[in-house]
Design a protein around this motif. Sequence first.
Motif, short mmCIF file in Angstrom:
data_model
loop_
_atom_site.label_atom_id
_atom_site.label_comp_id
_atom_site.label_asym_id
_atom_site.label_seq_id
_atom_site.Cartn_x
_atom_site.Cartn_y
_atom_site.Cartn_z
N SER A 1 0.82 -1.21 0.00
CA SER A 1 0.00 0.00 0.00
C SER A 1 0.85 1.26 0.00
N LEU A 2 2.07 1.16 0.54
CA LEU A 2 2.98 2.29 0.52
C LEU A 2 3.73 2.38 -0.81
N SER A 3 4.40 1.28 -1.18
CA SER A 3 5.27 1.31 -2.37
C SER A 3 4.50 1.56 -3.66
N GLU A 4 3.24 1.10 -3.71
CA GLU A 4 2.42 1.35 -4.90
C GLU A 4 1.55 2.58 -4.77
N LEU A 5 1.78 3.34 -3.68
CA LEU A 5 1.07 4.61 -3.44
C LEU A 5 -0.45 4.45 -3.42
N LEU A 6 -0.92 3.26 -2.97
CA LEU A 6 -2.36 3.05 -2.88
C LEU A 6 -2.99 4.01 -1.88
N VAL A 7 -2.22 4.41 -0.88
CA VAL A 7 -2.76 5.28 0.18
C VAL A 7 -3.06 6.69 -0.31
N THR A 8 -2.58 7.04 -1.49
CA THR A 8 -2.80 8.41 -1.97
C THR A 8 -4.24 8.67 -2.42
N VAL A 9 -5.11 7.66 -2.32
CA VAL A 9 -6.54 7.91 -2.57
C VAL A 9 -7.15 8.65 -1.37
N LEU A 10 -6.42 8.73 -0.26
CA LEU A 10 -6.90 9.39 0.94
C LEU A 10 -6.32 10.79 1.06
N SER A 11 -7.04 11.66 1.75
CA SER A 11 -6.62 13.04 1.94
C SER A 11 -5.40 13.11 2.86
N PRO A 12 -4.32 13.77 2.42
CA PRO A 12 -3.13 13.88 3.28
C PRO A 12 -3.41 14.62 4.59
N GLU A 13 -4.32 15.58 4.55
CA GLU A 13 -4.61 16.38 5.74
C GLU A 13 -5.27 15.57 6.85
N LYS A 14 -5.99 14.51 6.46
CA LYS A 14 -6.77 13.75 7.43
C LYS A 14 -6.26 12.33 7.63
N THR A 15 -5.08 12.01 7.09
CA THR A 15 -4.61 10.62 7.13
C THR A 15 -3.25 10.51 7.80
N ILE A 16 -3.16 9.60 8.76
CA ILE A 16 -1.89 9.28 9.41
C ILE A 16 -1.57 7.83 9.06
N LEU A 17 -0.48 7.62 8.39
CA LEU A 17 -0.11 6.30 7.90
C LEU A 17 0.66 5.53 8.96
N GLU A 18 0.09 4.41 9.40
CA GLU A 18 0.74 3.56 10.40
C GLU A 18 1.68 2.58 9.70
N ILE A 19 2.95 2.67 10.06
CA ILE A 19 3.96 1.81 9.45
C ILE A 19 4.51 0.88 10.53
N PRO A 20 4.38 -0.43 10.34
CA PRO A 20 4.89 -1.37 11.34
C PRO A 20 6.39 -1.20 11.57
N PHE A 21 6.79 -1.19 12.83
CA PHE A 21 8.19 -1.01 13.20
C PHE A 21 9.08 -2.04 12.52
N ALA A 22 8.59 -3.27 12.40
CA ALA A 22 9.40 -4.36 11.86
C ALA A 22 9.38 -4.44 10.33
N LEU A 23 8.65 -3.54 9.66
CA LEU A 23 8.60 -3.58 8.20
C LEU A 23 9.99 -3.36 7.62
N ASP A 24 10.38 -4.21 6.67
CA ASP A 24 11.71 -4.11 6.05
C ASP A 24 11.77 -2.84 5.20
N MET A 25 12.57 -1.87 5.64
CA MET A 25 12.64 -0.58 4.95
C MET A 25 13.71 -0.62 3.86
N SER A 26 13.30 -1.07 2.68
CA SER A 26 14.20 -1.07 1.53
C SER A 26 14.44 0.38 1.09
N PRO A 27 15.50 0.64 0.32
CA PRO A 27 15.73 2.01 -0.17
C PRO A 27 14.53 2.56 -0.94
#
Length: 199
Positions: A60-86
């Motif tokens: 949902s992050l890498s393919e920018l699926l979350v951009t269907v939501l308003s940036p002003e009203k959206t806080i994106l929860e990212i799991p601490f253990a998610l593998d953060m590739s470049p």
Amino acid sequence: ILGLNGLVHAYELLFHLNSDRQTGANELEATRSILDEMVVFGLERFTGGSPAFIRCTDESLSELLVTVLSPEKTILEIPFALDMSPKLLATCRRLKQMGYRLALVDFKNDPTPHPLIDLIEYVKVDFTGVGDCDGIDQWLDGSSAVMVADGIQTQEEYRKARAVGFKYFQGFYFCYPEPIRNAKISANRVFHIEILRQL
């Protein structure tokens, strides 16, 4: 999610799935379902105008699926253990530039600096597993992120969380999740469904 003043700061939106599916598939389908619901029904229907914390997956992050939501009203929860590739880190920076707020969830007291430390605004901590906040404070040293105490079950836990420095609070002590079922789609939203189908 309440602030120090006891007022609603935001809501966390969850999508419940059958428990007999694989965890990874559950998370992916849940995130997609939440995004679809927000597009069709509108974020304000679920939050009354308050911001929404939305759980994200790598996809949902890498393919920018979350951009269907308003940036002003959206806080994106990212799991601490998610593998953060470049690539994923670059995407998170782009989302931050677009106005989305980022929250690290499922915090683990790890001495290694997290790649997102300079981008996050919230750190959600399971309060039931926290003795004190010294380790978290050290981990956040130099960051402007604020701590959210998750899993507050009693008034005593709430008092303790306030005393040790948490700024926001979430848990069954305040309210239980409220399921929304049998939602009716207004006539002008039928076109949104057709657009989703085409996509």
